[in-house]
Design a protein around this motif. Sequence first.
Motif, mmCIF file in Angstrom:
data_model
loop_
_atom_site.group_PDB
_atom_site.id
_atom_site.type_symbol
_atom_site.label_atom_id
_atom_site.label_comp_id
_atom_site.label_asym_id
_atom_site.label_seq_id
_atom_site.Cartn_x
_atom_site.Cartn_y
_atom_site.Cartn_z
ATOM 1 N N ASP A 121 0.828 -1.210 0.000
ATOM 2 C CA ASP A 121 0.000 0.000 0.000
ATOM 3 C C ASP A 121 0.860 1.257 0.000
ATOM 4 N N LYS A 180 -5.924 2.512 -11.413
ATOM 5 C CA LYS A 180 -6.407 1.232 -10.884
ATOM 6 C C LYS A 180 -5.974 0.983 -9.445
ATOM 7 N N ALA A 182 -6.125 2.583 -6.581
ATOM 8 C CA ALA A 182 -7.006 2.854 -5.434
ATOM 9 C C ALA A 182 -7.854 1.633 -5.095
ATOM 10 N N ASP A 183 -8.311 0.917 -6.112
ATOM 11 C CA ASP A 183 -9.142 -0.271 -5.885
ATOM 12 C C ASP A 183 -8.322 -1.485 -5.468
ATOM 13 N N MET A 184 -6.992 -1.359 -5.502
ATOM 14 C CA MET A 184 -6.124 -2.483 -5.168
ATOM 15 C C MET A 184 -5.494 -2.332 -3.782
ATOM 16 N N LYS A 191 -6.816 3.103 1.585
ATOM 17 C CA LYS A 191 -7.926 3.303 0.654
ATOM 18 C C LYS A 191 -8.402 4.751 0.677
ATOM 19 N N LYS A 195 -7.987 7.350 -2.616
ATOM 20 C CA LYS A 195 -9.096 8.019 -3.301
ATOM 21 C C LYS A 195 -8.786 9.490 -3.523
ATOM 22 N N THR A 198 -6.064 9.850 -6.144
ATOM 23 C CA THR A 198 -6.549 9.530 -7.488
ATOM 24 C C THR A 198 -7.358 10.685 -8.056
#
Length: 217
Positions: A121, A180, A182-184, A191, A195, A198
Amino acid sequence: MITETQLTAIRTYARQKLAQDHSGHGSDHLERVNRLARRLAQAEQANLNLTLAAAWLHDVIDDKLMADPEQAHHDLADQLSELGVSTADQTAIFDIIDHMSFSKSLNGAQKLSLEGQIVQDADRLDAIGAIGIARALYYSGHVGEKIYDPSIAPREHLTKEQYRQQPGTAINHFYEKLFKLADMMNTPAAKGLAKRRTDVMRAFVDQFKAEWTADDE
């Protein structure tokens, strides 16, 4: 348990290994990833020194950065042994840094420990947002890619080989990877940060394209 003395030596080793990097993976990147990793590890109550050790070392065996990744792997194992890092901690570190990269995920999801999820992360957070924009442009220039070419569409369903070996463009990299991430993310704190970062990148790409066609107001 990794001691503070061992962690200091690991930091020195990593900084030396990447001191001459000009691809956006140098000491400044390591510092930011470590600050993020510390923040996430404390939020998740993870093993802090193991997390930070892996965060310092996550790029020192990377096959896109090292001329001989296998030798780099051996060198790191020797260094950790010389520092007296236990076999269990060495195994935990290599389990993280061998499996956390975006390119590895292209060939299937990789199972990581909590500490590994945090380092992943932190590394991915440093690839997005305002810093991510700067690093994406810097890296594309480093490898000789164009900034943008509207005739080249972003690639879908990339394999690791395509991602590493086929040239793209700096702007397409946002669609192929950065949007991609943010969703990973694995952890709740990451998270939330992802967001917001992004959103910064999407605003930049929208403005970039408007200026490219002189349609900005």
